[in-house]
Design a protein around this motif. Structure first.
Motif, PDB file in Angstrom:
ATOM      1  N   ASN A  26      -9.420  13.370  15.147  1.00 14.01           N
ATOM      2  CA  ASN A  26     -10.221  14.129  14.184  1.00 14.01           C
ATOM      3  C   ASN A  26      -9.398  15.281  13.610  1.00 14.01           C
ATOM      4  O   ASN A  26      -8.622  15.918  14.326  1.00 14.01           O
ATOM      5  CB  ASN A  26     -11.470  14.695  14.862  1.00 14.01           C
ATOM      6  N   GLY A  27      -9.594  15.544  12.332  1.00 18.70           N
ATOM      7  CA  GLY A  27      -8.901  16.670  11.736  1.00 18.70           C
ATOM      8  C   GLY A  27      -9.071  16.707  10.233  1.00 18.70           C
ATOM      9  O   GLY A  27      -9.855  15.943   9.655  1.00 18.70           O
ATOM     10  N   HIS A  28      -8.327  17.599   9.607  1.00 21.95           N
ATOM     11  CA  HIS A  28      -8.384  17.801   8.157  1.00 21.95           C
ATOM     12  C   HIS A  28      -7.209  17.060   7.516  1.00 21.95           C
ATOM     13  O   HIS A  28      -6.048  17.292   7.864  1.00 21.95           O
ATOM     14  CB  HIS A  28      -8.305  19.294   7.833  1.00 21.95           C
ATOM     15  N   PHE A  29      -7.514  16.144   6.599  1.00 30.32           N
ATOM     16  CA  PHE A  29      -6.503  15.326   5.916  1.00 30.32           C
ATOM     17  C   PHE A  29      -5.778  16.204   4.897  1.00 30.32           C
ATOM     18  O   PHE A  29      -6.243  16.417   3.789  1.00 30.32           O
ATOM     19  CB  PHE A  29      -7.197  14.147   5.251  1.00 30.32           C
ATOM     20  N   LEU A  30      -4.609  16.715   5.298  1.00 28.54           N
ATOM     21  CA  LEU A  30      -3.858  17.630   4.436  1.00 28.54           C
ATOM     22  C   LEU A  30      -3.140  16.905   3.300  1.00 28.54           C
ATOM     23  O   LEU A  30      -3.058  17.405   2.183  1.00 28.54           O
ATOM     24  CB  LEU A  30      -2.813  18.387   5.265  1.00 28.54           C
ATOM     25  N   GLY A  31      -2.585  15.751   3.609  1.00 26.13           N
ATOM     26  CA  GLY A  31      -1.788  15.046   2.615  1.00 26.13           C
ATOM     27  C   GLY A  31      -0.889  14.028   3.285  1.00 26.13           C
ATOM     28  O   GLY A  31      -1.146  13.589   4.411  1.00 26.13           O
ATOM     29  N   LEU A  32       0.191  13.661   2.595  1.00 24.22           N
ATOM     30  CA  LEU A  32       1.101  12.620   3.056  1.00 24.22           C
ATOM     31  C   LEU A  32       2.518  13.153   3.166  1.00 24.22           C
ATOM     32  O   LEU A  32       2.939  13.988   2.360  1.00 24.22           O
ATOM     33  CB  LEU A  32       1.098  11.446   2.070  1.00 24.22           C
ATOM     34  N   ASP A  33       3.255  12.658   4.160  1.00 23.93           N
ATOM     35  CA  ASP A  33       4.677  13.004   4.206  1.00 23.93           C
ATOM     36  C   ASP A  33       5.435  12.054   3.280  1.00 23.93           C
ATOM     37  O   ASP A  33       4.844  11.227   2.578  1.00 23.93           O
ATOM     38  CB  ASP A  33       5.211  12.975   5.643  1.00 23.93           C
ATOM     39  N   GLU A  34       6.762  12.152   3.261  1.00 24.64           N
ATOM     40  CA  GLU A  34       7.547  11.400   2.281  1.00 24.64           C
ATOM     41  C   GLU A  34       7.488   9.887   2.498  1.00 24.64           C
ATOM     42  O   GLU A  34       7.780   9.110   1.593  1.00 24.64           O
ATOM     43  CB  GLU A  34       9.003  11.870   2.277  1.00 24.64           C
ATOM     44  N   LYS A  35       7.089   9.452   3.703  1.00 23.23           N
ATOM     45  CA  LYS A  35       6.989   8.015   3.985  1.00 23.23           C
ATOM     46  C   LYS A  35       5.533   7.551   4.081  1.00 23.23           C
ATOM     47  O   LYS A  35       5.248   6.516   4.667  1.00 23.23           O
ATOM     48  CB  LYS A  35       7.742   7.669   5.270  1.00 23.23           C
ATOM     49  N   LEU A  36       4.629   8.322   3.493  1.00 31.60           N
ATOM     50  CA  LEU A  36       3.206   8.011   3.429  1.00 31.60           C
ATOM     51  C   LEU A  36       2.502   8.168   4.765  1.00 31.60           C
ATOM     52  O   LEU A  36       1.392   7.673   4.950  1.00 31.60           O
ATOM     53  CB  LEU A  36       2.966   6.601   2.871  1.00 31.60           C
ATOM     54  N   GLY A  37       3.129   8.862   5.712  1.00 28.17           N
ATOM     55  CA  GLY A  37       2.444   9.208   6.944  1.00 28.17           C
ATOM     56  C   GLY A  37       1.372  10.246   6.668  1.00 28.17           C
ATOM     57  O   GLY A  37       1.479  11.041   5.730  1.00 28.17           O
ATOM     58  N   LEU A  38       0.328  10.258   7.483  1.00 24.35           N
ATOM     59  CA  LEU A  38      -0.808  11.163   7.273  1.00 24.35           C
ATOM     60  C   LEU A  38      -0.583  12.472   7.998  1.00 24.35           C
ATOM     61  O   LEU A  38      -0.274  12.502   9.195  1.00 24.35           O
ATOM     62  CB  LEU A  38      -2.100  10.498   7.749  1.00 24.35           C
TER      63      LEU A  38
END
Length: 235
Positions: free
Chosen positions: A202-214
């Motif tokens: 559980n958590g807040h979806f901040l964004g994606l890293d350069e390889k599309l990791g969450l």
């Protein structure tokens, strides 16, 4: 006489005739079938399809084929479906059409080592075309393409369009790197900037890293869920 779907060059199709295309693709891949083989099962109720890939890069990079598969499907729906129909992709696989669950994307490979080059990689999807006679409000979080105005869209048409968009995105990924795919996927991401549950966390979806990791923010810390965590490992 009926003919099968038409696929781009270097792709060939196998109709699984009711069997699970994803499981069949994993089996075919393990036995050394040609990359570019698409296995599919198309019915008036749902479309299931999977493709066998042989990426010549480390798994940490090759795992991008899972979100790429979803992007290609969204592009195909955007080209063939109603122009006002919103299609979004959940990071961990589900596909939402007009906010309702309508299918999912998944992937599998033969190694857990993110730094190793996989022997094979399979990605696939399932998309619901019609759910039958459901009473209104019975499944408020689910939908199907017919309910969203896609009455003229056939599973085979969508399968063919998906294969073309898939080939285009793979070519762009090979030629231009992760940038264009990252931009496209981020624009389709469901729940970015909101709280959610991803792979049991559980958590807040901040964004994606350069390889599309969450990037997930929880308890004052930011954790990375790599795309490789989405892959099912098959021996």
């Amino acid at each position: 006489m009926s003919t099968g779907p038409s696929f781009p060059p270097l792709m060939q199709g196998i109709n699984t005739a009711g069997a699970d295309p994803f499981e069949a693709a994993c089996s075919e891949a393990a036995q050394g079938c040609d990359a570019g083989t698409i296995l599919y099962d198309a019915s008036p109720e749902r479309l299931r399809a999977a493709i066998v890939l042989a990426p010549e890069v480390a798994l940490s990079d090759a795992a991008a084929m899972v979100p790429l598969t979803g992007v290609a499907l969204q592009n195909a729906l955007g080209a063939l479906g109603p122009s006002e129909m919103p299609v979004h992709l959940c990071w961990d696989g589900p596909i939402r059409v007009n906010g309702g669950l309508c299918g999912a994307v998944r992937g599998a490979t033969d190694t857990q080592d993110a730094d190793a080059e996989p022997g094979w990689l399979v990605t696939g999807f399932e998309l619901v075309f019609a759910r039958g006679n459901l009473a209104g409000g019975e499944t408020p979080d689910e939908t199907d393409l017919m309910s969203e105005g896609c009455g003229d869209l056939t599973p085979v048409d969508l399968l063919e369009s998906w294969s073309r968009h898939l080939l285009n995105w793979i070519s762009r990924w090979e030629d231009e790197g992760m940038g264009p795919l990252h931009t496209e996927w981020a624009g389709l991401a469901y729940g970015m900037g909101k709280d959610g549950t991803f792979l049991g966390k559980n958590g807040h979806f901040l964004g994606l890293d350069e390889k599309l990791g969450l990037l997930l923010r929880a308890d004052g810390q930011t954790m990375l869920l790599p795309v490789t965590d989405l892959l099912e490992i098959r021996s």
